[in-house]
Write a protein that holds these residues in place. Sequence first.
Motif, PDB file in Angstrom:
ATOM      1  N   ILE A   1       0.957  -1.094  -0.043  1.00 56.55           N
ATOM      2  CA  ILE A   1      -0.014   0.079   0.040  1.00 56.55           C
ATOM      3  C   ILE A   1       0.970   1.267  -0.002  1.00 56.55           C
ATOM      4  O   ILE A   1       0.561   2.175  -0.868  1.00 56.55           O
ATOM      5  CB  ILE A   1      -0.910   0.073   1.275  1.00 56.55           C
ATOM      6  N   ARG A   2       1.824   1.232   0.797  1.00 57.02           N
ATOM      7  CA  ARG A   2       2.876   2.220   0.867  1.00 57.02           C
ATOM      8  C   ARG A   2       3.427   2.826  -0.382  1.00 57.02           C
ATOM      9  O   ARG A   2       3.630   3.876  -0.691  1.00 57.02           O
ATOM     10  CB  ARG A   2       3.961   2.047   2.049  1.00 57.02           C
ATOM     11  N   GLU A   3       3.866   1.701  -1.171  1.00 59.98           N
ATOM     12  CA  GLU A   3       4.296   1.976  -2.393  1.00 59.98           C
ATOM     13  C   GLU A   3       3.551   1.809  -3.607  1.00 59.98           C
ATOM     14  O   GLU A   3       4.089   2.003  -4.841  1.00 59.98           O
ATOM     15  CB  GLU A   3       5.732   0.818  -2.630  1.00 59.98           C
ATOM     16  N   SER A   4       2.392   1.515  -3.478  1.00 61.13           N
ATOM     17  CA  SER A   4       1.412   1.515  -4.632  1.00 61.13           C
ATOM     18  C   SER A   4       1.623   0.283  -5.488  1.00 61.13           C
ATOM     19  O   SER A   4       1.843   0.664  -6.607  1.00 61.13           O
ATOM     20  CB  SER A   4       1.339   2.699  -5.509  1.00 61.13           C
ATOM     21  N   VAL A   5       2.237  -0.730  -5.088  1.00 62.88           N
ATOM     22  CA  VAL A   5       2.648  -1.952  -5.853  1.00 62.88           C
ATOM     23  C   VAL A   5       1.579  -3.229  -5.273  1.00 62.88           C
ATOM     24  O   VAL A   5       0.997  -3.123  -4.221  1.00 62.88           O
ATOM     25  CB  VAL A   5       4.035  -2.143  -5.815  1.00 62.88           C
ATOM     26  N   THR A   6       1.741  -4.143  -5.927  1.00 60.41           N
ATOM     27  CA  THR A   6       0.962  -5.445  -5.417  1.00 60.41           C
ATOM     28  C   THR A   6       1.856  -6.076  -4.305  1.00 60.41           C
ATOM     29  O   THR A   6       3.148  -6.052  -4.361  1.00 60.41           O
ATOM     30  CB  THR A   6       0.752  -6.650  -6.579  1.00 60.41           C
ATOM     31  N   PRO A   7       0.838  -6.643  -3.314  1.00 59.53           N
ATOM     32  CA  PRO A   7       1.823  -7.412  -2.355  1.00 59.53           C
ATOM     33  C   PRO A   7       2.852  -8.667  -2.969  1.00 59.53           C
ATOM     34  O   PRO A   7       3.645  -9.034  -2.474  1.00 59.53           O
ATOM     35  CB  PRO A   7       0.500  -8.002  -1.358  1.00 59.53           C
ATOM     36  N   GLU A   8       2.115  -9.057  -3.940  1.00 57.93           N
ATOM     37  CA  GLU A   8       2.964 -10.153  -4.627  1.00 57.93           C
ATOM     38  C   GLU A   8       4.419  -9.730  -5.167  1.00 57.93           C
ATOM     39  O   GLU A   8       5.123 -10.298  -4.965  1.00 57.93           O
ATOM     40  CB  GLU A   8       1.957 -10.716  -6.037  1.00 57.93           C
ATOM     41  N   LEU A   9       4.481  -8.720  -5.734  1.00 55.49           N
ATOM     42  CA  LEU A   9       5.644  -8.089  -6.173  1.00 55.49           C
ATOM     43  C   LEU A   9       6.569  -7.723  -4.925  1.00 55.49           C
ATOM     44  O   LEU A   9       7.716  -8.222  -4.970  1.00 55.49           O
ATOM     45  CB  LEU A   9       5.309  -6.580  -6.684  1.00 55.49           C
ATOM     46  N   VAL A  10       6.068  -7.283  -3.654  1.00 60.64           N
ATOM     47  CA  VAL A  10       6.798  -7.017  -2.534  1.00 60.64           C
ATOM     48  C   VAL A  10       7.393  -8.473  -2.323  1.00 60.64           C
ATOM     49  O   VAL A  10       8.782  -8.696  -2.064  1.00 60.64           O
ATOM     50  CB  VAL A  10       6.007  -6.575  -1.475  1.00 60.64           C
ATOM     51  N   ARG A  11       6.553  -9.492  -2.237  1.00 54.05           N
ATOM     52  CA  ARG A  11       7.049 -10.768  -1.687  1.00 54.05           C
ATOM     53  C   ARG A  11       8.013 -11.426  -2.549  1.00 54.05           C
ATOM     54  O   ARG A  11       9.126 -11.831  -2.146  1.00 54.05           O
ATOM     55  CB  ARG A  11       5.601 -11.757  -1.697  1.00 54.05           C
ATOM     56  N   ASP A  12       7.784 -11.228  -3.823  1.00 56.37           N
ATOM     57  CA  ASP A  12       8.635 -11.698  -4.584  1.00 56.37           C
ATOM     58  C   ASP A  12       9.919 -11.219  -4.809  1.00 56.37           C
ATOM     59  O   ASP A  12      10.819 -11.931  -4.990  1.00 56.37           O
ATOM     60  CB  ASP A  12       8.033 -11.643  -6.239  1.00 56.37           C
ATOM     61  N   GLU A  13       9.990  -9.808  -4.731  1.00 55.35           N
ATOM     62  CA  GLU A  13      11.301  -9.226  -4.722  1.00 55.35           C
ATOM     63  C   GLU A  13      12.137  -9.349  -3.531  1.00 55.35           C
ATOM     64  O   GLU A  13      13.438  -9.642  -3.570  1.00 55.35           O
ATOM     65  CB  GLU A  13      11.317  -7.804  -4.762  1.00 55.35           C
ATOM     66  N   VAL A  14      11.378  -9.984  -2.290  1.00 55.28           N
ATOM     67  CA  VAL A  14      11.980 -10.326  -1.180  1.00 55.28           C
ATOM     68  C   VAL A  14      12.478 -11.750  -0.999  1.00 55.28           C
ATOM     69  O   VAL A  14      13.858 -12.008  -0.893  1.00 55.28           O
ATOM     70  CB  VAL A  14      11.023 -10.005   0.091  1.00 55.28           C
ATOM     71  N   ALA A  15      11.751 -12.532  -1.922  1.00 56.50           N
ATOM     72  CA  ALA A  15      12.081 -14.133  -1.894  1.00 56.50           C
ATOM     73  C   ALA A  15      13.347 -14.227  -2.974  1.00 56.50           C
ATOM     74  O   ALA A  15      14.176 -14.849  -2.432  1.00 56.50           O
ATOM     75  CB  ALA A  15      10.871 -14.702  -2.633  1.00 56.50           C
ATOM     76  N   LYS A  16      13.535 -13.342  -3.807  1.00 56.11           N
ATOM     77  CA  LYS A  16      14.696 -13.463  -4.756  1.00 56.11           C
ATOM     78  C   LYS A  16      15.763 -12.575  -4.121  1.00 56.11           C
ATOM     79  O   LYS A  16      17.157 -12.680  -4.503  1.00 56.11           O
ATOM     80  CB  LYS A  16      14.546 -12.695  -5.841  1.00 56.11           C
ATOM     81  N   GLY A  17      15.652 -12.079  -2.918  1.00 55.07           N
ATOM     82  CA  GLY A  17      16.922 -11.274  -2.229  1.00 55.07           C
ATOM     83  C   GLY A  17      17.195  -9.944  -2.904  1.00 55.07           C
ATOM     84  O   GLY A  17      18.031  -9.142  -2.332  1.00 55.07           O
ATOM     85  N   HIS A  18      15.917  -9.601  -3.677  1.00 53.41           N
ATOM     86  CA  HIS A  18      16.489  -8.259  -4.503  1.00 53.41           C
ATOM     87  C   HIS A  18      15.851  -6.996  -3.436  1.00 53.41           C
ATOM     88  O   HIS A  18      15.966  -6.028  -4.167  1.00 53.41           O
ATOM     89  CB  HIS A  18      15.735  -8.275  -5.765  1.00 53.41           C
TER      90      HIS A  18
END
Lengths: 564, 564
Positions: free
Chosen positions: B118-135
Amino acid sequence: MSSTKASENKSLKLIEDPVGTLEPLGPFARSRRVHVEDGDVRVPFREIELSAGEPSFRVYETSGPHFEGRSVDELRAGLPKLRQPWIDRRIAKDGENKTQLWYARRGIVTEEMRFIAIRESVTPELVRDEVAKGHAIIAVNHKHPESEPMIIGRRFLVKVNANIGNSAVSSSIADEVDKLRWAVKWGADTIMDLSTGKNIHETREWILRNSPVPVGTVPIYQALEKVKGKPEDLNIDVFIETLIEQAEQGVDYFTIHAGVLLRHIPLTRGRTTGIVSRGGSILAKWCLHHHKENFLYTEFEKICDVMKKYDVSFSLGDGLRPGSIADANDDAQFAELATLGELTDIAWKHDVQVMIEGPGHVPMHKIKENVELQDRICKGAPFYTLGPLVTDIAPGYDHITSAIGAAMIGWFGTAMLCYVTPKEHLGLPNKQDVRDGVIAYKIAAHAADLAKGHAGAQARDDALSKARFEFRWEDQFNLSLDPEKAREFHDETLPAPAAKGAHFCSMCGPQFCSMKITQDLKQYADSQALSEEEARARGLEERAQAFREGGGDFYVGGADAEEE
Amino acid sequence: MSSTKASENKSLKLIEDPVGTLEPLGPFARSRRVHVEDGDVRVPFREIELSAGEPSFRVYETSGPHFEGRSVDELRAGLPKLRQPWIDRRIAKDGENKTQLWYARRGIVTEEMRFIAIRESVTPELVRDEVAKGHAIIAVNHKHPESEPMIIGRRFLVKVNANIGNSAVSSSIADEVDKLRWAVKWGADTIMDLSTGKNIHETREWILRNSPVPVGTVPIYQALEKVKGKPEDLNIDVFIETLIEQAEQGVDYFTIHAGVLLRHIPLTRGRTTGIVSRGGSILAKWCLHHHKENFLYTEFEKICDVMKKYDVSFSLGDGLRPGSIADANDDAQFAELATLGELTDIAWKHDVQVMIEGPGHVPMHKIKENVELQDRICKGAPFYTLGPLVTDIAPGYDHITSAIGAAMIGWFGTAMLCYVTPKEHLGLPNKQDVRDGVIAYKIAAHAADLAKGHAGAQARDDALSKARFEFRWEDQFNLSLDPEKAREFHDETLPAPAAKGAHFCSMCGPQFCSMKITQDLKQYADSQALSEEEARARGLEERAQAFREGGGDFYVGGADAEEE
């Protein structure tokens, strides 16, 4: 050496004395002005005396005789006319003073070119050749013999311009003379007098007679005053009259918005911030009122005739530059640039020197395109940009938003950077704003020189970093762009004189100073260093023991006091 | 919504009260804190009320409950523990709190990820995916439940860190709490407490309990205090003890200089400024004294065990970063970077989040190489750089020399920028230096977002430029990064309240305001605009006549008040 008695300088006597309250400026600590001489060419540098046996360090110097401090009487008298003998000689020989471009094209190296060659550490032939090609300009009206010649072109050091000048709402002649001295003290390479308020002519006279750097103006402002502020009443005659008046005073370059064409104006319709150039908006109003083509464009050759006579250079104005991120690199901006390319050819045909003004507000990823297009369309004529500001959201800090863009555009090839002060968009800059703006732009220009790999640029970084590493605090201050600010900041937390010899500062304290730790290690190395062969022979454990026995000091390299 | 009674927060009670003299901060004019809710996730924004019927404008907001002003009693009580229910739920379910990387890799979207989306105006899935990749990393120690989750990664908004903390020579706990509030008021996304002076533990406790943003530290500083300042007496046990002590307090990320290897140290021998990192120089001294490999490297998995337990993120320190232009991009720096790549893999194996620290002092043309190498060697782990400073010659202005480098490196992909204040190299920053540093870096970060084409970033530039064009002075101030400074500068020359409605400022005065001229022209257009077809049919002269009859007002676009 040419110098003129105070009594010869009549022009300032006619004006009521406005400078009585100004205090002389002093030089920076441990700095003196020195000259490199080549016949009757005497080129100034600032020599910074260093401690601990380090050789003194020379830097490019712009403040002219203001450096030593000038009394009120000296301000009234104006600066010595150092170029007068050169000009007189040329007039005697050629019947008139030709432009530097005229001489350069004929293979003639002028005194100004020799001066610049020493100043920039290049050959006189490079200077002449770049001027001959139109790739660099030497802005030197022969009616401004007080100026110390400098060059604007991408093969040379990146230059900085400081805008000064009053408005109807604010400032006096004394304020403007003070801003001039202040601007050149901090390193401005040229200044522009953008006065639009009271006493435009007199203010300019005081500035010119006391300016060791080229002075630019935007003559349309005074022309507008002459027609009582009604843009539609402007015409070529009042404009030419204004040009001659200012050229006679000695203005070295004119910003002329001849590229704002009638057909470009509708291209600004969809813009967020329309036309943000004062000159551009005045001419747009004229064009629309008369529904005629811009008279500066249609009568451009008449203008060239005036420029040629005095060797005033064109700064072809970008009246349609973007005033916001939203408007960057749009059709209006690039349509005008194409016209500026056309006008460059016409000016060159008349042996008139030309530089091209550029934006403005441009996000970082759109900066390079500006330089590439300008270079191609204007065939290498020097580019002179305002910033650009890389975001619109920081009024109060636009010296920073624009120093970012300026450093980048300088790296990409812009020859001179027009400063932006913290007051941009908010009010008329005062003396302190001038200092903040000039220093931010000296940073940008120097960063650009470094990135361009300009020969010798890194020497000052290296000398300062070495002083930092060796805890020569005073040397660090004196080598910096603003020695007074650096000293003041250090004094804030550690004012005692002894702290200027301390092997730490208040940032980390003695225990955590990486400089101190690595300095200790370096001292050990100097006394105990082993050759690689020896080290291998003795084995690693022995090295460790040597290190311990040496008091735990072993060279690992220098350091400066940074956090983390 | 989780909130905790003051009485529950016991830790601060044990400490002598140092905040009695602090005044509450107030919010910015016409700004209020609003929340977007999604279940028990309540995400703060700052809403700026505009005039003239313009919709209010929302911006990312970092100051947490300090926004509304907090009394001394509230400072003593600490902030509400908004994440506590989420943490408790996870502990109940999984037996312990796992790292965000652990959850992300298993496809689990945490509350923190939803908050960030919500804070970044993106999907939760993008957040999860970028964290999962270590990015990307979410630095959230479960012992710091007061923090409002934020993300550091190149696909997200570029973040800014502000360093605070005392030294042996300067500052108190009250000063540091005040700097914390001040840093988050101006927009710092994380803060680092780099205290090396008195009361390290207590200072950190006050900061953590009052910090709405993640807090980083460099634990080697406190470990060194524990061994009485002798680097050679450091060992893994005292270091781990320190990590646990700080992790228990709630520190969200640790700078750990595990990449300074024995074999790298001789590579710094030829440097101009050697080892400039405090942590780097301490570890170099340890390695050389013992002639052993850095214990942070050899015992790295032990360290991972602590990090994992609390979900503390690594900020792998660049102990060998260059401290001068001369030393940029050298073998020592890049040798350490290769080691950091190795360590990234080990941390990821343990589900520990990692970011990588970068330089330092780098000329513009060598910046890009840093980002490209880091991205490749560290497989997309977020980059976190200090500046870089693009020249060494401006002590006193290093917020500017480094904002230039920071903007560029942010554009190239750096995820978080560590600020540099004007006091860098000269002394410990005070509150005003913190403000100057944060604002310079908010400029750099936003300029980078614009250049990256980050969705939505330009909206604020557009809103501010529109306000500027429409002479909505108060809106212009309120939309800016520092409304107080912008208003103060405008007041300096035109303090009367009426000037805030004036169609000019002191910069150009009424006659020469390009905004005013073009505003006049726009008003005409709004009433008289012709379609293109009509215009062609009527012919050009008729348009000119219409323009004149309309009082000379015709739209040519907007404008802002710039010089020239």
